[in-house]
Design an enzyme around this catalytic site. Sequence first.
Site, PDB file in Angstrom:
ATOM      1  N   CYS A  23       0.820  -1.215   0.000  1.00  0.00           N
ATOM      2  CA  CYS A  23       0.000   0.000   0.000  1.00  0.00           C
ATOM      3  C   CYS A  23       0.855   1.268   0.000  1.00  0.00           C
ATOM      4  O   CYS A  23       0.447   2.281  -0.564  1.00  0.00           O
ATOM      5  CB  CYS A  23      -0.999   0.009   1.152  1.00  0.00           C
ATOM      6  N   HIS A 124      -2.816   0.916   7.037  1.00  0.00           N
ATOM      7  CA  HIS A 124      -2.909   0.958   5.576  1.00  0.00           C
ATOM      8  C   HIS A 124      -2.648   2.392   5.110  1.00  0.00           C
ATOM      9  O   HIS A 124      -3.217   3.334   5.656  1.00  0.00           O
ATOM     10  CB  HIS A 124      -4.316   0.490   5.171  1.00  0.00           C
TER      11      HIS A 124
END
Length: 187
Positions: A23, A124
């Site tokens: 990510c 994330h």
Amino acid sequence: MSQSPSPPPLSSLYHEKQRLELCAVHALNNLLQRRHFTKEELDNLCGRLAPGSLLNPHRSLFGTGNYDVNILMAALLTQGLAAIWWDKRKSLSSLVLSQIHGFILNIPSNVTLGFVSLPIQRKHWVAVRQVNGSYYNLDSKLKAPAHIGNEDELRKFLQEQIAQEPCELLLVVERSVEEDGSWLLAL
């Protein structure tokens, strides 16, 4: 009553989708609106920040990504950009949005195995930026970029995100903007 302009077609936006624990790679590339960084480049930065370490503290033990904030900051520096950690006690109305290249959020995200969501959360990285006058959520876990809207809608979106614990917000600015502090209204 005038209507706000229509957002550009989503197909005109660069948007990498999530794979492995990359990510950070996707957030950086989505922020830059082009494929620039690779896993290999971020792994190289990990090695430069922790030379000779057997277990690199800046990425996943398994080498699948999961890069920490130091790697994002180092990667941005290679592009003449800087990341400024946002103090959540301040009002987002004090941001000078015209001086900010984009935003990177570090948000809690559920871990999934295939179609099954596990009761485990990990951090994330998500990019948010303006393209052609509209702001977009460029989260790599989304099927397509999500239109946020104008500056007021952006501030509302960011406030909702940082109100969630544990969420962090990084402002991405040109190095000169970081140095002169023009990203923040003088009070």
